[in-house]
Write an enzyme that holds these catalytic residues in place. Structure first.
Site, mmCIF file in Angstrom:
data_model
loop_
_atom_site.group_PDB
_atom_site.id
_atom_site.type_symbol
_atom_site.label_atom_id
_atom_site.label_comp_id
_atom_site.label_asym_id
_atom_site.label_seq_id
_atom_site.Cartn_x
_atom_site.Cartn_y
_atom_site.Cartn_z
ATOM 1 N N GLU A 1 -11.244 39.042 -60.395
ATOM 2 C CA GLU A 1 -10.809 38.053 -59.399
ATOM 3 C C GLU A 1 -10.494 36.699 -60.048
ATOM 4 O OE1 GLU A 1 -13.649 37.900 -56.226
ATOM 5 O OE2 GLU A 1 -13.143 39.897 -55.493
ATOM 6 N N GLU B 1 -11.932 46.968 -54.074
ATOM 7 C CA GLU B 1 -13.116 46.579 -53.296
ATOM 8 C C GLU B 1 -12.785 46.554 -51.810
ATOM 9 O OE1 GLU B 1 -15.289 43.096 -54.389
ATOM 10 O OE2 GLU B 1 -15.258 43.551 -56.542
#
Length: 800
Positions: free
Chosen positions: A187, A258
Site C-alpha cells: 500500500e 485484501e
C-alpha cells in the site's frame, strides 16, 4: 461399523490423498499471466484465497486451520513475512516454533493448495512497527520506505534472504512448490506523495529489485497504481468490484489482495461486523467484472501474542473472519462463502474464456454475462444493486426474483444455483463455559512492584527522556522520577485545596505516583495518542518524590516517517502552589526501563522463585503481579481466560504471553472491546499450569476464571424462495445438472468437530424470527415441527 472404525478409515483416506499431493508437488509449474488471469502450466484457474498468518497461532493449530480453509473452498493461502520476529536483533535470526515460515509454506503445499508470499518487508498488518525491527530505526541517516541508501540496503538484504530461503526449500511453483505469487512493499501509494520524487524512484527500485531475484513467479504490489514493469498492481478494500480502477497495463489480470472480512479492532472500539451477505456480494461482484483472484483478509485472524500488536490494537485479531480466533467455523460466514466458491467454480469455463457483456434492466438492475457461442458455455450474474428494495427481472424469457443488494449466479444462464443474500448454510453461536477442572481451588498470590525514586541508580537526565529511544521496544514501561523540595510557604494552607500535577504526554498512557501513593492514570486513543494527565496530589513539607510510569501499547504500523515517531512525557508542572505554577520539566530526572517483574521474569517457573509472594484475595491495587496454578480444562474445546474484573495488563501461561488486556477502556457501548482472551491448548500441560497476570491499575482477582469455548448451538434456516444447496449441482458439457434426483430446498445441520446432536431446542415450520440461539416462534407455525425433527435426529447415529 463402529465410530472408531469410521475415524480410522477417514484418516487412511486423508493420508492417501496427502501422499498423492506431495508426490505431485515435485513437478515444476510455470506461472504466467495475461490480461484475463494467472496461468498455471498453460491453464487458467479461479483463485479463492485467504490470509492466515503463521505467527498469530501456535504451529499445533496450523494444520487444522489450513484444512478448514481448504474445506471452505480456498485454493490459495496468503501470508505476510514478519521481519521483526525473524530478525529481532541485527544479524540474529529466529525461524523456530510459530515463526517457522518454511514449515508453514510446506504445510500449505502438503494440502494441495497454493501460496502467496507477501514479503514486504513493510507489511502494516496491525503489527508492531509494520513489521520493521526496532534496530532498523537506529541505523544512521535512515529514512524508511524512500529512495534512501541505508534503508534500501537493509530492505533488499532481508528480502533476498527470504527469497533465497524459499528457493533453498524449493517452495516456489517454478521449483514444484506452492508459492505462485510474491508481494513487495505494501500500500505504498498511501504515502508515496509525501516523498515526491524520492517516492517515485523508490517504488520503481523496489519492483525492479524484486523481479531481479528470479523467483519464477509473478510479483504484485497492492494499491500501487504505478507498479513498475511486469509487477501486477492489485486492489485492497471492501468492494474492489466497483472501486478498483484496474491494472495499469492491459496485459495484467484483475487481482484482489485484501477483501476485509470485518475490521480489526483497537481498544475502545465497539464490535466490528460485516455480514456474510455483504461479503458474498462483494466477491460475486468482483468475479462478475473480470476478477479472477480474491483474497479474504483475514480468513483466520488469530491472536496478537505478547507485545506484537501495533498501537492500541486488541489482542484478538479479526475474530469476525470465517474462522474465529479459536479456530472454530464462524457460521454462516464460512458456509455461505464455501457455497459461493462452489457456485463460481461451476462458472469457470465461461468466466475464463467467454466474451463478456452487460445488459441493463433499469435503475440498479443489470446482468453481467460471459458466453462462448461455439460451446454454448454461458454464465450470468444478475445484480440488484438497490440496498433497500427487492426486484423481479426477466432475463432471456424467464423471471428471476432478486432480494435487495444481491447477486444471483446462473452458471448456464438459466439456473440459479446461488444468491448472495439467500443463506442456506447453517448458523452457529459461540458460548463460554466456566471450566470446573481449571478453576478448582485456585490459590492466588501477589507481588507488588516497588515505586522507584530519583535516589536509585537510574538513567539520569535534565528532562524526561523520549520513551522509545530509551526502551528500544523491549518493554511497554518506562519510569520517570524526580523530587522537589517544598516548605510550608509553598503549600496551600486549607485542607480542601490541593495542588494539581499536570503532565502533557505524547502517549500512550501514564500512571502517576507521589511519595509512593498512586494518584491515578490517563491515556490517549488510537486516533489521538497524546493526552494531558491532571490529578490532584497531596504534598508535604520537605522532599516530595514524583514517579511517573509511562506506558505504550505497541508501536505505530503505518504512515510517513515511522523512524521519527515519539512517545512519552513532554512537560510536567505542579499547579495551585502558593507561589504559582512550578514547572519541573527541566529538573533532574531519572529513568528506569521496565518493571522488576519483567526483569526477574516472574511469569516463568524459575523467575517466580526470585521474588517473595504473598497470599491475596479480592480487590488489589496498582502494579501488582498475581500467580496461581491450574489444571488443563476438561474436554477438547478451545479455552480462554475471562478478565472482566481486572483493568489493564498482560497474561502469561507457562511463561508464554497471550497478549495485552485492557478491559477498563470501554467502548461507546459501555463495554470493553475485549474481556475474554484465547489460551491455546498447545501452551498447557495436563496439570499445574502457571498462570501469571500483571495488573497496572487494580482489579478483583477472584473474578478471573478459565473458560472453555464452543459453538455447540447450531441452526439452519431456509425459506421457500431460497435456492437448493449448490452442492446439488454439477456441470456436464456446459449444462447444469442435479447431482441428486431430490434437489429440493433443504435445511441441513452438521455438528462441529465430530460432536453429536444431544437435543433439539427449537424447530418451527412457519415464520420464526430471531438469530441462532435466540429464535422465537412467529404467528404461523406448525405445532408438530419440534416433534418431527426430534424423530429425525433419533433415527441417525451421525450428526447430520
Amino acid at each position: 461399523m463402529s465410530v472408531p472404525s469410521r475415524v480410522l478409515l477417514a484418516a487412511l483416506v486423508c493420508l492417501l490423498m496427502i501422499s498423492t499431493v506431495v508426490q505431485g508437488e515435485k513437478f515444476k509449474r510455470s506461472v504466467t499471466y495475461d490480461g484475463r488471469s494467472l496461468i498455471i502450466n498453460g491453464k487458467r484457474e479461479l483463485f479463492f484465497s485467504g490470509s492466515i498468518h503463521y505467527p498469530r497461532m501456535p504451529p499445533e493449530m496450523w494444520w487444522d486451520i489450513l484444512k478448514k480453509a481448504k474445506a471452505g473452498g480456498l485454493n490459495v493461502i496468503q501470508t505476510y513475512v514478519f521481519w521483526n520476529i525473524h530478525e529481532p536483533e541485527k544479524g540474529q535470526f529466529n525461524f523456530e516454533g510459530n515463526y517457522n515460515l518454511t514449515k508453514f509454506i510446506k504445510m500449505i503445499g502438503d494440502l494441495g493448495m497454493y501460496a502467496t508470499l507477501r514479503v514486504g518487508p513493510f507489511i502494516e498488518a496491525e503489527w508492531n512497527y509494520g513489521g520493521f525491527p526496532f534496530w532498523l530505526r537506529e541505523v544512521p541517516n535512515i529514512t524508511f520506505r524512500s529512495d534512501n541508501p541505508p534503508f534500501k540496503y537493509h530492505m533488499k538484504k532481508f528480502t533476498k534472504m527470504i527469497i533465497d530461503m524459499m528457493k533453498d526449500a524449493q517452495l516456489y511453483a517454478s521449483q514444484g512448490g506452492p508459492i505462485i505469487l510474491s508481494q513487495v512493499e505494501n500500500e505504498y501509494n498511501t504515502i508515496q506523495l509525501a516523498f515526491r520524487e524520492l517516492g517515485t524512484r523508490y517504488v520503481h527500485w523496489a519492483g525492479t529489485m524484486a523481479v531481479r531475484l528470479n523467483t519464477g513467479v509473478p510479483w504484485v504490489m497492492c494499491k500501487q497504481k504505478d507498479a513498475p514493469g511486469p509487477v501486477i498492481n492489485t486492489c485492497n478494500g471492501r468492494n474492489c468490484g466497483d472501486t478498483f480502477t484496474g491494472p495499469n497495463k492491459p496485459s495484467k489480470p484483475v487481482l484482489w489482495t485484501e477483501n476485509w472480512t470485518a475490521r480489526y479492532r483497537v481498544f475502545g472500539d465497539p464490535p466490528s461486523r460485516r455480514s456474510a451477505e455483504n461479503l458474498a456480494f462483494s466477491v460475486a461482484r468482483f468475479f462478475s467484472k473480470n476478477g479472477t483472484l480474491a483474497n479474504y483478509y483475514m480468513y483466520y485472524g488469530g491472536t496478537n501474542y505478547g507485545r506484537l500488536g501495533s498501537s492500541f490494537v486488541t489482542t484478538r485479531y479479526y475474530d469476525e473472519a470465517p474462522i474465529d480466533e479459536y479456530g472454530m467455523l464462524r457460521e454462516p460466514k464460512w458456509g455461505h462463502l464455501r457455497d459461493l466458491h462452489s457456485a463460481l467454480r461451476l462458472c469457470k469455463k465461461a468466466l475464463l474464456s467467454g466474451k463478456p457483456s452487460v445488459e441493463n434492466f433499469g435503475p440498479n438492475l443489470e446482468a453481467h454475462i460471459y458466453e462462448q457461442p461455439k460451446t454454448k458455455a454461458c454464465v450470468a450474474f444478475l445484480s440488484n444493486n438497490d440496498s433497500r428494495t427487492p426486484a423481479t427481472l426477466t432475463f432471456r424469457g424467464s423471471k428471476y426474483y432478486l432480494p435487495q443488494y444481491s447477486i444471483s449466479i446462473l452458471p448456464d444462464c438459466k439456473t440459479v444455483v446461488y444468491n448472495t443474500r439467500m443463506i442456506v448454510a447453517q448458523h452457529s453461536s459461540r458460548h463460554y463455559q466456566k471450566s470446573k477442572a481449571a478453576n478448582k481451588d485456585l490459590r492466588w498470590e501477589m507481588f507488588i512492584e516497588d515505586i522507584p525514586t530519583l535516589n536509585e541508580n537510574l538513567i539520569k537526565s535534565a528532562s524526561p527522556l523520549e520513551q522509545w529511544s530509551v526502551t528500544k521496544d523491549t518493554t511497554d514501561y518506562l519510569w520517570h522520577t524526580t523530587s522537589i523540595s517544598l516548605d510550608g510557604f509553598h503549600l496551600p494552607l486549607r485542607e480542601n485545596i490541593l495542588p494539581v500535577l499536570r503532565i502533557a504526554s505524547l502517549g500512550h498512557m501514564m500512571h502517576g505516583f507521589v511519595n509512593g501513593h498512586y494518584i491515578g492514570s490517563g491515556h490517549g486513543t488510537n486516533i489521538e495518542n497524546s493526552f494531558v494527565f491532571q490529578k490532584p496530589i497531596i504534598l508535604k513539607p520537605g522532599i516530595n518524590h514524583i514517579s511517573l510510569l509511562g506506558v505504550t501499547i505497541g508501536l505505530p504500523d503505518s504512515g510517513v516517517y515511522l523512524e521519527r515517531r515519539y512517545a512519552g512525557t513532554r512537560t510536567v508542572a505542579i499547579q495551585g502552589l502558593n507561589t504559582g505554577t512550578l514547572d519541573v520539566t527541566y529538573s533532574e530526572w531519572g529513568q528506569k526501563v521496565g518493571l522488576d517483574g519483567e526483569k526477574f521474569q516472574v511469569y516463568t517457573q524459575e523467575g517466580s522463585d526470585r521474588v517473595k509472594w504473598n497470599k491475596t484475595k479480592g480487590l488489589g491495587g496498582p502494579l501488582t503481579w498475581y500467580k496461581t496454578y491450574f489444571d488443563a480444562p476438561e474436554g477438547n474445546d478451545p479455552l480462554a481466560i475471562e478478565v472482566a474484573t481486572m483493568s489493564k495488563g498482560m497474561v502469561w501461561v507457562n511463561g508464554k504471553s497471550i497478549g495485552r488486556y485492557w478491559v477498563s477502556f470501554l467502548s461507546p457501548t459501555g463495554k470493553p472491546s475485549q474481556s475474554v482472551y484465547h489460551i491455546p491448548r498447545a501452551f498447557l500441560k495436563p496439570k499445574d499450569n502457571l498462570l501469571a497476570i500483571f495488573e497496572e491499575i487494580g482489579g478483583n482477582i477472584d473474578g478471573v476464571q478459565i473458560v472453555t469455548v464452543n459453538r455447540n448451538t447450531i441452526c439452519s434456516y431456509i425459506k421457500e424462495s431460497d435456492p437448493p444447496r449448490v452442492n446439488n449441482r454439477k456441470r456436464e458439457d456446459s449444462v447444469i445438472q442435479k447431482v441428486f434426483d431430490d434437489a429440493r430446498r433443504s435445511a441441513t445441520l452438521m455438528c462441529p468437530d465430530n460432536k453429536k446432536i444431544l437435543r433439539v431446542e427449537f424447530a418451527s415450520y412457519g415464520n420464526p424470527f430471531g438469530a441462532c440461539g435466540n429464535y422465537i416462534l412467529g404467528n404461523c407455525s406448525a405445532p408438530s415441527s419440534k416433534r418431527i425433527i426430534k424423530q429425525v435426529y433419533h433415527l441417525s447415529s451421525l450428526c447430520t
